[in-house]
Design a protein around this motif. Structure first.
Motif, PDB file in Angstrom:
ATOM      1  N   SER A  49     -14.728   0.785  19.298  1.00 29.19           N
ATOM      2  CA  SER A  49     -13.703   1.366  18.421  1.00 29.19           C
ATOM      3  C   SER A  49     -13.112   0.305  17.499  1.00 29.19           C
ATOM      4  CB  SER A  49     -12.592   2.016  19.251  1.00 29.19           C
ATOM      5  OG  SER A  49     -11.919   1.032  20.025  1.00 29.19           O
ATOM      6  N   ASN A  50     -13.945  -0.674  17.140  1.00 30.03           N
ATOM      7  CA  ASN A  50     -13.424  -1.778  16.335  1.00 30.03           C
ATOM      8  C   ASN A  50     -14.344  -2.153  15.171  1.00 30.03           C
ATOM      9  OD1 ASN A  50     -15.501  -3.082  17.692  1.00 30.03           O
ATOM     10  ND2 ASN A  50     -14.125  -4.152  19.110  1.00 30.03           N
ATOM     11  N   SER A  51     -15.047  -1.169  14.626  1.00 29.18           N
ATOM     12  CA  SER A  51     -15.848  -1.421  13.432  1.00 29.18           C
ATOM     13  C   SER A  51     -15.029  -1.079  12.192  1.00 29.18           C
ATOM     14  CB  SER A  51     -17.131  -0.579  13.438  1.00 29.18           C
ATOM     15  OG  SER A  51     -17.776  -0.688  12.180  1.00 29.18           O
ATOM     16  N   PHE A  52     -14.834  -2.062  11.337  1.00 26.79           N
ATOM     17  CA  PHE A  52     -14.056  -1.861  10.122  1.00 26.79           C
ATOM     18  C   PHE A  52     -14.950  -1.825   8.888  1.00 26.79           C
ATOM     19  CE2 PHE A  52     -10.864  -3.000  13.137  1.00 26.79           C
ATOM     20  CZ  PHE A  52      -9.729  -2.339  12.714  1.00 26.79           C
ATOM     21  N   LYS A  53     -16.179  -1.387   9.074  1.00 24.23           N
ATOM     22  CA  LYS A  53     -17.049  -1.170   7.924  1.00 24.23           C
ATOM     23  C   LYS A  53     -16.547   0.037   7.140  1.00 24.23           C
ATOM     24  CE  LYS A  53     -21.194  -3.169  10.009  1.00 24.23           C
ATOM     25  NZ  LYS A  53     -22.601  -2.930  10.436  1.00 24.23           N
ATOM     26  N   GLY A  54     -16.533  -0.100   5.823  1.00 24.75           N
ATOM     27  CA  GLY A  54     -16.082   1.010   4.991  1.00 24.75           C
ATOM     28  C   GLY A  54     -14.693   0.842   4.421  1.00 24.75           C
ATOM     29  N   MET A  55     -14.117  -0.374   4.502  1.00 21.66           N
ATOM     30  CA  MET A  55     -12.813  -0.605   3.886  1.00 21.66           C
ATOM     31  C   MET A  55     -12.955  -0.584   2.361  1.00 21.66           C
ATOM     32  SD  MET A  55     -11.131  -3.585   6.338  1.00 21.66           S
ATOM     33  CE  MET A  55     -12.513  -4.744   6.224  1.00 21.66           C
ATOM     34  N   ARG A  56     -11.849  -0.253   1.690  1.00 22.41           N
ATOM     35  CA  ARG A  56     -11.836  -0.203   0.233  1.00 22.41           C
ATOM     36  C   ARG A  56     -10.596  -0.895  -0.321  1.00 22.41           C
ATOM     37  NH1 ARG A  56     -16.241   0.557   1.167  1.00 22.41           N
ATOM     38  NH2 ARG A  56     -17.592   2.332   0.701  1.00 22.41           N
ATOM     39  N   LEU A  57     -10.727  -1.408  -1.531  1.00 19.82           N
ATOM     40  CA  LEU A  57      -9.606  -2.063  -2.202  1.00 19.82           C
ATOM     41  C   LEU A  57      -8.820  -1.043  -3.014  1.00 19.82           C
ATOM     42  CD1 LEU A  57     -11.432  -5.278  -3.481  1.00 19.82           C
ATOM     43  CD2 LEU A  57      -9.822  -5.138  -1.576  1.00 19.82           C
ATOM     44  N   ALA A  58      -7.499  -1.206  -3.044  1.00 20.59           N
ATOM     45  CA  ALA A  58      -6.650  -0.292  -3.809  1.00 20.59           C
ATOM     46  C   ALA A  58      -5.353  -1.001  -4.174  1.00 20.59           C
ATOM     47  CB  ALA A  58      -6.352   0.965  -3.001  1.00 20.59           C
ATOM     48  N   TYR A  59      -4.792  -0.621  -5.287  1.00 21.00           N
ATOM     49  CA  TYR A  59      -3.478  -1.127  -5.690  1.00 21.00           C
ATOM     50  C   TYR A  59      -2.401  -0.141  -5.255  1.00 21.00           C
ATOM     51  CZ  TYR A  59      -6.034  -4.398  -8.671  1.00 21.00           C
ATOM     52  OH  TYR A  59      -6.861  -5.378  -9.131  1.00 21.00           O
ATOM     53  N   ALA A  60      -1.200  -0.646  -5.097  1.00 21.38           N
ATOM     54  CA  ALA A  60      -0.067   0.217  -4.798  1.00 21.38           C
ATOM     55  C   ALA A  60       0.423   0.835  -6.114  1.00 21.38           C
ATOM     56  CB  ALA A  60       1.019  -0.571  -4.089  1.00 21.38           C
ATOM     57  N   GLN A  61       1.701   0.756  -6.382  1.00 19.26           N
ATOM     58  CA  GLN A  61       2.255   1.380  -7.586  1.00 19.26           C
ATOM     59  C   GLN A  61       2.576   0.350  -8.662  1.00 19.26           C
ATOM     60  OE1 GLN A  61       2.445   4.735  -7.839  1.00 19.26           O
ATOM     61  NE2 GLN A  61       1.492   4.817  -5.816  1.00 19.26           N
ATOM     62  N   GLU A  62       1.853  -0.771  -8.645  1.00 18.23           N
ATOM     63  CA  GLU A  62       2.141  -1.809  -9.634  1.00 18.23           C
ATOM     64  C   GLU A  62       1.855  -1.314 -11.052  1.00 18.23           C
ATOM     65  OE1 GLU A  62       1.325  -3.837  -5.804  1.00 18.23           O
ATOM     66  OE2 GLU A  62       0.123  -2.489  -7.026  1.00 18.23           O
ATOM     67  N   ILE A  63       2.773  -1.562 -11.938  1.00 17.78           N
ATOM     68  CA  ILE A  63       2.610  -1.168 -13.337  1.00 17.78           C
ATOM     69  C   ILE A  63       1.529  -2.019 -13.989  1.00 17.78           C
ATOM     70  CG2 ILE A  63       3.752  -1.051 -15.588  1.00 17.78           C
ATOM     71  CD1 ILE A  63       6.369  -0.519 -14.098  1.00 17.78           C
ATOM     72  N   GLY A  64       0.622  -1.376 -14.675  1.00 15.49           N
ATOM     73  CA  GLY A  64      -0.410  -2.100 -15.395  1.00 15.49           C
ATOM     74  C   GLY A  64      -1.597  -2.507 -14.556  1.00 15.49           C
ATOM     75  N   ALA A  65      -1.686  -2.027 -13.319  1.00 14.50           N
ATOM     76  CA  ALA A  65      -2.822  -2.397 -12.462  1.00 14.50           C
ATOM     77  C   ALA A  65      -4.117  -1.893 -13.089  1.00 14.50           C
ATOM     78  CB  ALA A  65      -2.640  -1.812 -11.075  1.00 14.50           C
ATOM     79  N   PRO A  66      -5.177  -2.689 -13.017  1.00 12.61           N
ATOM     80  CA  PRO A  66      -6.459  -2.251 -13.587  1.00 12.61           C
ATOM     81  C   PRO A  66      -7.048  -1.077 -12.809  1.00 12.61           C
ATOM     82  CG  PRO A  66      -6.718  -4.308 -12.379  1.00 12.61           C
ATOM     83  CD  PRO A  66      -5.255  -4.039 -12.444  1.00 12.61           C
ATOM     84  N   GLU A  67      -7.927  -0.319 -13.471  1.00 11.92           N
ATOM     85  CA  GLU A  67      -8.547   0.832 -12.815  1.00 11.92           C
ATOM     86  C   GLU A  67      -9.433   0.407 -11.650  1.00 11.92           C
ATOM     87  OE1 GLU A  67     -10.566   3.418 -15.440  1.00 11.92           O
ATOM     88  OE2 GLU A  67      -8.826   3.760 -16.752  1.00 11.92           O
ATOM     89  N   GLN A  68     -10.120  -0.723 -11.801  1.00  8.50           N
ATOM     90  CA  GLN A  68     -10.973  -1.247 -10.752  1.00  8.50           C
ATOM     91  C   GLN A  68     -10.362  -2.522 -10.178  1.00  8.50           C
ATOM     92  OE1 GLN A  68     -13.640   0.352  -9.575  1.00  8.50           O
ATOM     93  NE2 GLN A  68     -13.275   1.998 -11.066  1.00  8.50           N
ATOM     94  N   PRO A  69     -10.390  -2.706  -8.861  1.00 12.94           N
ATOM     95  CA  PRO A  69      -9.850  -3.941  -8.264  1.00 12.94           C
ATOM     96  C   PRO A  69     -10.443  -5.182  -8.916  1.00 12.94           C
ATOM     97  CG  PRO A  69     -10.354  -2.355  -6.560  1.00 12.94           C
ATOM     98  CD  PRO A  69     -10.912  -1.788  -7.834  1.00 12.94           C
TER      99      PRO A  69
END
Length: 234
Positions: A49-69
């Protein structure tokens, strides 16, 4: 005895955007790691129960954050649902830097992050909390404090036989260690989570992190002056 506090630093001073993205764990293989039923602060995740495959990058609510990490760093924080434990997504480089050190309460789980169209190897670092066996309760003292560890009120520090005993003596109050007297095993322990002070590291770990220029981290000196107990383990 000097120790330093290791923290996640979200600010990117060299990238195209000044805030690193966070990590979204909602799509990982081991969904049980995200369960709210059992918390893993004093125990590691069980096998399977400890496989972390499949994580994704994301921004919070920062103004001006790019569409892609815009960047991967060496230590990220979580966004949204997160594992129930003291965990951080970290790079293979971070894992390699810590490998030579004495960290019995630390482990790494395999994982991956989607990055530039492919799955990139990444890990989740899990440090156990509430490892009270390193504190010598016979010689340490404790005091009422705020959430930054600063003393509150004029009452003198007091002693307690155990953490539950101290919670009874500080009802409905935040408290922390004042005179930090530790058992002998603490002297060679390179990483340790101590209550509201967070993740403590030795100077040798600090030097290794800085020499390898790991990103996404911040290190500051812990104001506590640790010493080893004269009476052995209590």
């Amino acid at each position: 005895m000097k120790r330093y506090i290791l923290e996640h630093n979200p600010f990117d001073s060299q990238g195209s955007y000044n805030i690193y993205p966070d990590v979204d764990a909602s799509g990982i293989e081991s969904q049980s790691a995200l369960s709210r039923v059992k918390k893993y602060y004093a125990d590691f995740y069980p096998e399977g129960s400890n496989s972390f495959k499949g994580m994704r990058l994301a921004y919070a609510q920062e103004i001006g954050a790019p569409e892609q990490p815009h960047a991967l760093c060496d230590m990220h924080s979580w966004i949204g649902i997160r594992p129930t434990g003291l965990t951080f997504p970290v790079s293979p480089r971070f894992k390699e830097v810590l490998a030579p050190f004495n960290t019995p309460e630390l482990t790494f789980y395999n994982g991956s992050i989607g990055w530039k169209g492919k799955e990139t190897e990444f890990y989740v670092m899990h440090l156990l909390a509430w490892q009270l066996q390193y504190i010598n309760f016979q010689e340490s003292t404790f005091q009422k404090s705020d959430f930054l560890g600063r003393k509150v009120g004029d009452e003198p520090p007091l002693k307690g036989d155990s953490w539950p005993d101290l919670k009874a003596k500080f009802p409905d109050s935040t408290f922390t260690i004042a005179d930090a007297v530790m058992n002998p095993e603490f002297e060679t322990l390179d990483m340790y989570d101590l209550d509201i002070w967070g993740i403590l590291i030795t100077e040798r770990v600090k030097n290794a992190i800085e020499a390898n220029q790991l990103t996404g981290v911040k290190i500051k000196e812990c104001p506590l002056d640790f010493r080893i107990a004269s009476s052995g383990r209590k």
